[in-house]
Design a protein around this motif. Structure first.
Motif, PDB file in Angstrom:
ATOM      1  N   GLY A  99       7.999  -1.725   9.325  1.00  0.00           N
ATOM      2  CA  GLY A  99       8.738  -0.474   9.474  1.00  0.00           C
ATOM      3  C   GLY A  99       8.279   0.321  10.670  1.00  0.00           C
ATOM      4  O   GLY A  99       8.955   1.236  11.117  1.00  0.00           O
ATOM      5  N   GLU A 100       7.098  -0.068  11.211  1.00  0.00           N
ATOM      6  CA  GLU A 100       6.645   0.550  12.453  1.00  0.00           C
ATOM      7  C   GLU A 100       7.171  -0.277  13.616  1.00  0.00           C
ATOM      8  O   GLU A 100       7.664  -1.387  13.431  1.00  0.00           O
ATOM      9  CB  GLU A 100       5.103   0.563  12.504  1.00  0.00           C
ATOM     10  CG  GLU A 100       4.442   1.301  11.371  1.00  0.00           C
ATOM     11  CD  GLU A 100       4.411   2.802  11.605  1.00  0.00           C
ATOM     12  OE1 GLU A 100       5.069   3.271  12.551  1.00  0.00           O
ATOM     13  OE2 GLU A 100       3.723   3.490  10.829  1.00  0.00           O
ATOM     14  N   VAL A 101       7.024   0.245  14.834  1.00  0.00           N
ATOM     15  CA  VAL A 101       7.456  -0.492  16.019  1.00  0.00           C
ATOM     16  C   VAL A 101       6.624  -1.769  16.147  1.00  0.00           C
ATOM     17  O   VAL A 101       5.400  -1.721  16.181  1.00  0.00           O
ATOM     18  CB  VAL A 101       7.283   0.357  17.288  1.00  0.00           C
ATOM     19  CG1 VAL A 101       7.639  -0.463  18.520  1.00  0.00           C
ATOM     20  CG2 VAL A 101       8.138   1.604  17.208  1.00  0.00           C
ATOM     21  N   SER A 102       7.303  -2.908  16.194  1.00  0.00           N
ATOM     22  CA  SER A 102       6.583  -4.176  16.302  1.00  0.00           C
ATOM     23  C   SER A 102       6.390  -4.529  17.779  1.00  0.00           C
ATOM     24  O   SER A 102       7.022  -3.957  18.657  1.00  0.00           O
ATOM     25  CB  SER A 102       7.377  -5.278  15.608  1.00  0.00           C
ATOM     26  OG  SER A 102       8.590  -5.499  16.282  1.00  0.00           O
ATOM     27  N   GLN A 105       9.610  -5.546  19.311  1.00  0.00           N
ATOM     28  CA  GLN A 105      10.524  -4.457  19.664  1.00  0.00           C
ATOM     29  C   GLN A 105      10.105  -3.744  20.941  1.00  0.00           C
ATOM     30  O   GLN A 105      10.942  -3.402  21.771  1.00  0.00           O
ATOM     31  CB  GLN A 105      10.618  -3.468  18.508  1.00  0.00           C
ATOM     32  CG  GLN A 105      11.438  -4.023  17.370  1.00  0.00           C
ATOM     33  CD  GLN A 105      11.264  -3.237  16.095  1.00  0.00           C
ATOM     34  OE1 GLN A 105      10.206  -2.679  15.835  1.00  0.00           O
ATOM     35  NE2 GLN A 105      12.307  -3.205  15.292  1.00  0.00           N
ATOM     36  N   ALA A 106       8.807  -3.520  21.095  1.00  0.00           N
ATOM     37  CA  ALA A 106       8.338  -2.864  22.313  1.00  0.00           C
ATOM     38  C   ALA A 106       8.656  -3.729  23.528  1.00  0.00           C
ATOM     39  O   ALA A 106       9.125  -3.234  24.557  1.00  0.00           O
ATOM     40  CB  ALA A 106       6.838  -2.599  22.234  1.00  0.00           C
ATOM     41  N   ALA A 329       4.702   2.935  22.664  1.00  0.00           N
ATOM     42  CA  ALA A 329       5.115   3.365  21.329  1.00  0.00           C
ATOM     43  C   ALA A 329       4.742   2.373  20.229  1.00  0.00           C
ATOM     44  O   ALA A 329       4.918   2.668  19.064  1.00  0.00           O
ATOM     45  CB  ALA A 329       6.616   3.601  21.298  1.00  0.00           C
ATOM     46  N   ARG A 331       2.969   0.136  17.393  1.00  0.00           N
ATOM     47  CA  ARG A 331       1.971   0.474  16.385  1.00  0.00           C
ATOM     48  C   ARG A 331       0.921  -0.619  16.378  1.00  0.00           C
ATOM     49  O   ARG A 331       1.162  -1.717  15.908  1.00  0.00           O
ATOM     50  CB  ARG A 331       2.648   0.561  15.007  1.00  0.00           C
ATOM     51  CG  ARG A 331       1.914   1.457  14.036  1.00  0.00           C
ATOM     52  CD  ARG A 331       2.219   2.894  14.334  1.00  0.00           C
ATOM     53  NE  ARG A 331       1.173   3.775  13.826  1.00  0.00           N
ATOM     54  CZ  ARG A 331       0.988   4.995  14.296  1.00  0.00           C
ATOM     55  NH1 ARG A 331       1.726   5.454  15.275  1.00  0.00           N
ATOM     56  NH2 ARG A 331       0.055   5.760  13.788  1.00  0.00           N
TER      57      ARG A 331
END
Lengths: 514, 144
Positions: A99-102, A105-106, A329, A331
């Motif tokens: 659920g956090e930025v993986s 995704q970054a 950003a 995590r």
């Protein structure tokens, strides 16, 4: 300076010759002339050559930096490559952090900011001016750039600001201030401010005007010529709707379609290479030969090298500092992991996608070779290689792809528009971060920047390629000047992080979750 | 005889029926019920730079909302019916996460509701109940 006046005068002369009554066209030309004359000094400053040579100091600056980081971290881009892949796959992600930025995704977001016109139009410019040999230097710059990216993105995460509401702000302006202060070095704040100024210019230049300009070129390529400011107004309207109006749906659609377009682009290039597989050996021959002889291009070997390095840096932005903003950003408890992940970016962007474009242009025979000498023929002005239909920039790539797969220009037009758009959205964010760093956060200050950004979309679409591309390059490279100074001072921090992480990885303290 | 039931709960009527069923069973045998609420999430989706920046904040908001709107009322409703109630809220793919929870908590049974929808969508994409029937690590009861 001379060059820009030439553009303006040539444009003016052409206009009076045609004695075109079209108001619109003259508006384009006016924008162009004003733009070229007002940015020329800045471009000249950044691209001034070493005295007595034609080698711009800024290109040396980037290459030396990439080499230093490559050696200092002992070829980290090759050593850590497999580990980077498993980080992106999520092998080391704690399921409780779902659920956090993986990492994925970054990386994907940073990539959609860099993969774009640099890969399609920029490469065409490099190969069009520097010949096939530029490809060699471009790949080399891409491989070396991986180490620069690794350094800056690690610092981006390490020194980001985490606010109480859970949002984060990171990037060179933060590691320059906090990192320098931590190490007791003066001047961090000054460099951070300087970086922010250049970042805003870069956002308006390469991240905006160049994109709008080439998107317009691509549209006219399909539907026929019409004034650039019309495209500009439409683009500006959509960008405005997204960044000011908060119209998330458009951004969401783009973010999803862009990666698909990227994959489609590479697959198409691969198909064209397969169709012409008998020429692949020849193409690589041209690339290697051109890299060291120039094969008759303007400036010879040095010309090829400069073009290759310039376009690689412009495309993958390694050392520029923009990616550090996007990557910060994520995590993660370990800033270095984002460094590992980010080093894949120049690889995907430059070593894979840019090379595909270059190979397609070379293999499809867009560049005209003088049969008697085996060298490339120059155009009338002697500034670039003559092409089959006199194309340059994105039109050259389009012609190359269409010559093998008819109708591809329509797909490419859509891809270019989407790439341009997603790059603009990314850069509007980078620019905004620099802007708020300088002027403070707040609705009004943010709005001012966003409106300026939209105005530059129109200017970019209306101006002609030469001045726009020069200014875009200059602004982005100016960011690299400041950022790399910072990286030199802060690279021991990254080294300490790297050593600590590697020993814990070896001892099994850091383990896979999946 | 005691036992632990893991129940997937999303606030729908079907999941409510499943939960009531599980609580009744658990109460009868002196067991416990773990109510699991999963927020659909893929680490491979694409986000804009702005969404990246706000992700941590949004996640906290989503978790708080899920707790206040979905979990707290149902825990309150199911408490005092003779079964111990535990709850958990997780991110991920619903089926995978439910299976992981069952494995990690040492559950003896899973209970899931189904809405009885036999429409084209669930035929093409499958349903949570259908997928759990295939891959549940412990016996799985599907409550109509």
């Amino acid at each position: 300076m001379k060059r820009h006046f030439t553009y303006a005068t040539a444009a003016g002369a052409a206009l009076s010759l045609l004695s075109s009554p079209a108001m619109a066209q003259s508006l384009d030309e006016k924008v162009n002339a004003i733009f070229a004359s007002s940015t020329g000094w800045f471009v000249n400053l950044i691209f001034s050559p070493f005295p007595g040579t034609s080698f711009p100091w800024i290109v040396a600056w980037l290459v030396v930096a990439a080499t230093v980081f490559t050696l200092y971290f002992a070829f980290i881009q090759f050593r850590a490559f497999p580990h980077s892949i498993s980080l992106v796959k999520g092998d080391y992600s704690d399921p409780n952090d779902a659920g956090e930025v993986s990492h994925f995704q970054a990386l994907a977001t940073a990539l959609s900011g860099t993969v774009g016109l640099g890969n399609i139009a920029g490469v065409a410019v490099a190969v069009g001016i520097g010949g096939p040999g530029a490809t060699f230097w471009m790949i080399l710059a891409g491989l070396m750039g991986m180490a620069s990216k690794f350094t800056e993105c690690t610092l981006g995460v390490k020194y980001r600001n985490e606010y109480e509401d859970g949002t984060v702000s990171g990037g060179p302006m933060y590691y320059l201030t906090k990192g320098f202060a931590e190490r007791g070095k003066p001047g961090g704040k000054f460099l951070a401010v300087l970086f922010s100024v250049f970042c805003i210019l870069g956002a308006l230049g390469g991240g905006n005007m160049f994109q709008a300009n080439q998107a317009h070129a691509q549209i006219t390529n399909v539907v026929g010529d019409y004034p650039g400011w019309i495209t500009g107004v439409i683009f500006a309207g959509v960008v405005f709707a997204v960044i000011v109006g908060g119209l998330k749906s458009i951004a969401k659609v783009t973010e999803k379609v862009v990666p698909i377009m990227g994959v489609l682009y590479v697959l198409t290039a691969l198909i064209i290479l397969l169709i012409n597989f008998d020429k692949i050996g020849w193409a690589f021959g041209q690339i290697f030969e051109g890299a060291f002889t120039g094969l008759g291009v303007a400036g010879g070997m040095v010309g090829a090298l400069i073009q290759g390095f310039k376009r690689a840096a412009f495309s993958n932005e390694a050392g520029v500092g923009s990616a550090a903003i996007a990557h910060s950003a994520v995590r993660t408890k370990e800033p270095i992991t984002e460094g590992f992940v980010s080093l894949l970016e120049p690889f995907i962007d430059t070593v894979v996608i840019c090379t595909m474009t270059a190979l397609v242009i070379i293999i499809t025979g867009q560049l005209i070779v003088d049969d008697s000498t085996g060298l490339y023929m120059l155009n009338e002005a002697g500034t670039a290689i003559a092409t089959v239909d006199g194309n340059s920039g994105v039109a050259l790539t389009s012609a190359a792809f269409s010559s093998s797969i008819g109708g591809f220009k329509y797909i490419l037009a859509i891809a270019v528009i989407l790439f341009a758009f997603s790059t603009m959205i990314s850069w509007s964010y980078y620019g905004l971060k620099a802007w708020t760093f300088l002027f403070g956060e707040g609705k009004t200050t943010e709005l001012v920047f966003k409106i300026i950004f939209c105005i530059f979309v129109i200017i970019g679409a209306a101006a002609s390629l030469g001045p726009v591309i020069d200014f875009s390059d200059a602004a982005i490279f100016a960011m690299a000047v400041v950022n790399i100074i910072g990286l030199y001072f802060l690279m021991p921090v990254v080294k300490a992080e790297l050593d600590s992480y590697m020993s814990r990885l070896k001892s099994g303290e850091i383990k896979k979750f999946h | 005889m005691s036992g632990k039931f893991v129940v997937g709960y999303d606030g729908s009527n079907a999941s409510h029926r499943a939960l009531k069923f599980a609580v009744a069973k658990a109460a009868a045998q002196g067991g416990s019920v773990m109510i699991a609420h999963v927020l659909e999430w893929s680490p491979y989706s694409f986000l804009t730079p702005n969404e990246l920046e706000e992700r941590h904040k949004r996640r906290n908001e989503e978790l708080t909302r899920a707790k206040e709107v979905v979990m707290d009322p149902i825990v309150k409703e199911m408490s005092g019916k003779g079964a111990d109630i535990e709850s958990t809220i997780k991110y991920g793919k619903v089926v995978d996460v439910l299976c992981d929870i069952a494995k990690e908590s040492g559950a003896d049974q899973m209970v899931i509701g189904r809405d009885g929808d036999s429409g084209i969508a669930s035929r093409v994409f499958g349903s949570v109940a259908g997928a759990l029937a295939q891959c549940a690590p412990v016996p799985c009861t599907i409550v109509p």
